[in-house]
Design a protein around this motif. Sequence first.
Motif, PDB file in Angstrom:
ATOM      1  N   CYS A  86      11.167 -17.243  -2.051  1.00  0.00           N
ATOM      2  CA  CYS A  86      11.561 -16.448  -3.200  1.00  0.00           C
ATOM      3  C   CYS A  86      12.210 -17.379  -4.224  1.00  0.00           C
ATOM      4  O   CYS A  86      13.176 -18.065  -3.895  1.00  0.00           O
ATOM      5  CB  CYS A  86      12.585 -15.422  -2.783  1.00  0.00           C
ATOM      6  N   THR A  87      11.719 -17.369  -5.424  1.00  0.00           N
ATOM      7  CA  THR A  87      12.185 -18.257  -6.473  1.00  0.00           C
ATOM      8  C   THR A  87      12.919 -17.454  -7.529  1.00  0.00           C
ATOM      9  O   THR A  87      12.405 -16.444  -8.017  1.00  0.00           O
ATOM     10  CB  THR A  87      10.993 -18.991  -7.119  1.00  0.00           C
ATOM     11  N   THR A  88      14.118 -17.894  -7.872  1.00  0.00           N
ATOM     12  CA  THR A  88      14.889 -17.215  -8.914  1.00  0.00           C
ATOM     13  C   THR A  88      14.265 -17.475 -10.277  1.00  0.00           C
ATOM     14  O   THR A  88      13.997 -18.615 -10.648  1.00  0.00           O
ATOM     15  CB  THR A  88      16.346 -17.705  -8.914  1.00  0.00           C
ATOM     16  N   TYR A  89      14.017 -16.409 -11.014  1.00  0.00           N
ATOM     17  CA  TYR A  89      13.477 -16.537 -12.369  1.00  0.00           C
ATOM     18  C   TYR A  89      14.616 -16.879 -13.324  1.00  0.00           C
ATOM     19  O   TYR A  89      15.611 -16.168 -13.407  1.00  0.00           O
ATOM     20  CB  TYR A  89      12.816 -15.232 -12.802  1.00  0.00           C
ATOM     21  N   THR A  90      14.486 -17.994 -14.026  1.00  0.00           N
ATOM     22  CA  THR A  90      15.462 -18.391 -15.044  1.00  0.00           C
ATOM     23  C   THR A  90      14.706 -18.793 -16.300  1.00  0.00           C
ATOM     24  O   THR A  90      13.506 -19.090 -16.268  1.00  0.00           O
ATOM     25  CB  THR A  90      16.310 -19.589 -14.575  1.00  0.00           C
ATOM     26  N   GLU A  91      15.402 -18.824 -17.430  1.00  0.00           N
ATOM     27  CA  GLU A  91      14.784 -19.244 -18.686  1.00  0.00           C
ATOM     28  C   GLU A  91      14.268 -20.677 -18.589  1.00  0.00           C
ATOM     29  O   GLU A  91      13.199 -21.011 -19.116  1.00  0.00           O
ATOM     30  CB  GLU A  91      15.785 -19.122 -19.833  1.00  0.00           C
ATOM     31  N   GLU A  92      15.022 -21.522 -17.884  1.00  0.00           N
ATOM     32  CA  GLU A  92      14.623 -22.921 -17.740  1.00  0.00           C
ATOM     33  C   GLU A  92      13.320 -23.050 -16.950  1.00  0.00           C
ATOM     34  O   GLU A  92      12.443 -23.868 -17.283  1.00  0.00           O
ATOM     35  CB  GLU A  92      15.729 -23.710 -17.031  1.00  0.00           C
ATOM     36  N   ARG A  93      13.157 -22.222 -15.923  1.00  0.00           N
ATOM     37  CA  ARG A  93      11.969 -22.304 -15.081  1.00  0.00           C
ATOM     38  C   ARG A  93      10.786 -21.524 -15.643  1.00  0.00           C
ATOM     39  O   ARG A  93       9.644 -21.709 -15.196  1.00  0.00           O
ATOM     40  CB  ARG A  93      12.282 -21.756 -13.684  1.00  0.00           C
ATOM     41  N   ALA A  94      11.025 -20.646 -16.583  1.00  0.00           N
ATOM     42  CA  ALA A  94      10.012 -19.684 -17.024  1.00  0.00           C
ATOM     43  C   ALA A  94       8.696 -20.340 -17.415  1.00  0.00           C
ATOM     44  O   ALA A  94       7.615 -19.834 -17.086  1.00  0.00           O
ATOM     45  CB  ALA A  94      10.557 -18.858 -18.185  1.00  0.00           C
ATOM     46  N   GLN A  95       8.761 -21.463 -18.115  1.00  0.00           N
ATOM     47  CA  GLN A  95       7.553 -22.124 -18.605  1.00  0.00           C
ATOM     48  C   GLN A  95       6.934 -23.078 -17.584  1.00  0.00           C
ATOM     49  O   GLN A  95       5.886 -23.663 -17.846  1.00  0.00           O
ATOM     50  CB  GLN A  95       7.882 -22.900 -19.887  1.00  0.00           C
ATOM     51  N   ARG A  96       7.554 -23.222 -16.430  1.00  0.00           N
ATOM     52  CA  ARG A  96       7.058 -24.164 -15.431  1.00  0.00           C
ATOM     53  C   ARG A  96       6.063 -23.546 -14.460  1.00  0.00           C
ATOM     54  O   ARG A  96       5.333 -24.256 -13.778  1.00  0.00           O
ATOM     55  CB  ARG A  96       8.224 -24.742 -14.631  1.00  0.00           C
ATOM     56  N   PHE A  97       6.051 -22.218 -14.361  1.00  0.00           N
ATOM     57  CA  PHE A  97       5.227 -21.541 -13.375  1.00  0.00           C
ATOM     58  C   PHE A  97       4.582 -20.292 -13.970  1.00  0.00           C
ATOM     59  O   PHE A  97       4.942 -19.849 -15.048  1.00  0.00           O
ATOM     60  CB  PHE A  97       6.082 -21.103 -12.167  1.00  0.00           C
ATOM     61  N   LYS A  98       3.655 -19.722 -13.197  1.00  0.00           N
ATOM     62  CA  LYS A  98       3.198 -18.358 -13.417  1.00  0.00           C
ATOM     63  C   LYS A  98       3.875 -17.495 -12.356  1.00  0.00           C
ATOM     64  O   LYS A  98       4.012 -17.921 -11.206  1.00  0.00           O
ATOM     65  CB  LYS A  98       1.678 -18.277 -13.306  1.00  0.00           C
ATOM     66  N   TRP A  99       4.263 -16.275 -12.717  1.00  0.00           N
ATOM     67  CA  TRP A  99       5.191 -15.511 -11.897  1.00  0.00           C
ATOM     68  C   TRP A  99       4.582 -14.213 -11.374  1.00  0.00           C
ATOM     69  O   TRP A  99       3.881 -13.509 -12.099  1.00  0.00           O
ATOM     70  CB  TRP A  99       6.455 -15.194 -12.700  1.00  0.00           C
ATOM     71  N   VAL A 100       4.917 -13.885 -10.119  1.00  0.00           N
ATOM     72  CA  VAL A 100       4.531 -12.616  -9.502  1.00  0.00           C
ATOM     73  C   VAL A 100       5.802 -11.948  -8.996  1.00  0.00           C
ATOM     74  O   VAL A 100       6.515 -12.494  -8.156  1.00  0.00           O
ATOM     75  CB  VAL A 100       3.556 -12.832  -8.321  1.00  0.00           C
ATOM     76  N   GLY A 101       6.090 -10.773  -9.528  1.00  0.00           N
ATOM     77  CA  GLY A 101       7.303 -10.095  -9.093  1.00  0.00           C
ATOM     78  C   GLY A 101       7.878  -9.189 -10.158  1.00  0.00           C
ATOM     79  O   GLY A 101       7.173  -8.819 -11.093  1.00  0.00           O
ATOM     80  N   PRO A 102       9.157  -8.843  -9.996  1.00  0.00           N
ATOM     81  CA  PRO A 102      10.076  -9.349  -8.969  1.00  0.00           C
ATOM     82  C   PRO A 102       9.776  -8.799  -7.580  1.00  0.00           C
ATOM     83  O   PRO A 102       9.320  -7.669  -7.438  1.00  0.00           O
ATOM     84  CB  PRO A 102      11.447  -8.881  -9.462  1.00  0.00           C
ATOM     85  N   LEU A 103      10.062  -9.623  -6.578  1.00  0.00           N
ATOM     86  CA  LEU A 103       9.929  -9.209  -5.190  1.00  0.00           C
ATOM     87  C   LEU A 103      11.180  -8.478  -4.722  1.00  0.00           C
ATOM     88  O   LEU A 103      11.101  -7.517  -3.955  1.00  0.00           O
ATOM     89  CB  LEU A 103       9.680 -10.429  -4.292  1.00  0.00           C
TER      90      LEU A 103
END
Length: 239
Positions: A86-103
């Motif tokens: 489970c990865t915490t969604y943050t503004e810093e990480r937002a552009q680094r991944f594609k996201w599925v969730g929230p779980l």
Amino acid sequence: MFLGSMASESALASEKLYIYTENFPPYNMSATGRAFEHNANSIDGICTEMVQAILQKTDLDYVIKLRNWDFGYNRALSKPNHGIFCTTYTEERAQRFKWVGPLTKNLWTIFAASGTNLKIDKLEDTKGMLYAGYRNDVMTNYLLERGYEVSAMESDDINPKRLELGQVDLWIADRLAGPYFASLQDVEGLEPVFSFNETELYLAMNLETSEEVMKKLQGGLQEIKDSGMYEAIETKYGL
């Protein structure tokens, strides 16, 4: 026909997903108590059950492995069709991944040793105190970026014992994961002295993961929500 079949198999193989998680109970954890696991049947937890339920609603080929956080995070960051939860969604990480969730969600909590007299009204009250944390964790990074002192380990497993022994002043962990880790180390009576920053936890996929794959994952999430499975998993873990 043969060449077409070979091309089809190659395309399917290229879409195989490699998904990593870490020991972060009760969200994701080894079912056998080991540091690493090589298949999904040996991994348990809230997020693990959510991700497995999502994947089972798709026709995607995948493997789920449990490693330390740094290993899984860097694989997801650098390799197509790799992900981590489970990865915490943050503004810093937002552009680094594609996201599925929230779980699911978590609540950052500061723990002190048993019998503490410490009273914390705001995070700034802990300036000058030494925290236990672990490397590349979002909570650890949050503190470090704001000038707090953190002694960061490779994983969170031993931090309750470090706190009990007085090697650190405080430990930052999740509201559910903290007591669970402490119980595994036979550490009793750690006291939650301050909570803040409720965050959402996701499956984070590498940016080069195809939109077709992402659509299937998001569709699987919607299916388990519509069927009531999502709520049932949360209820099972007391959320």
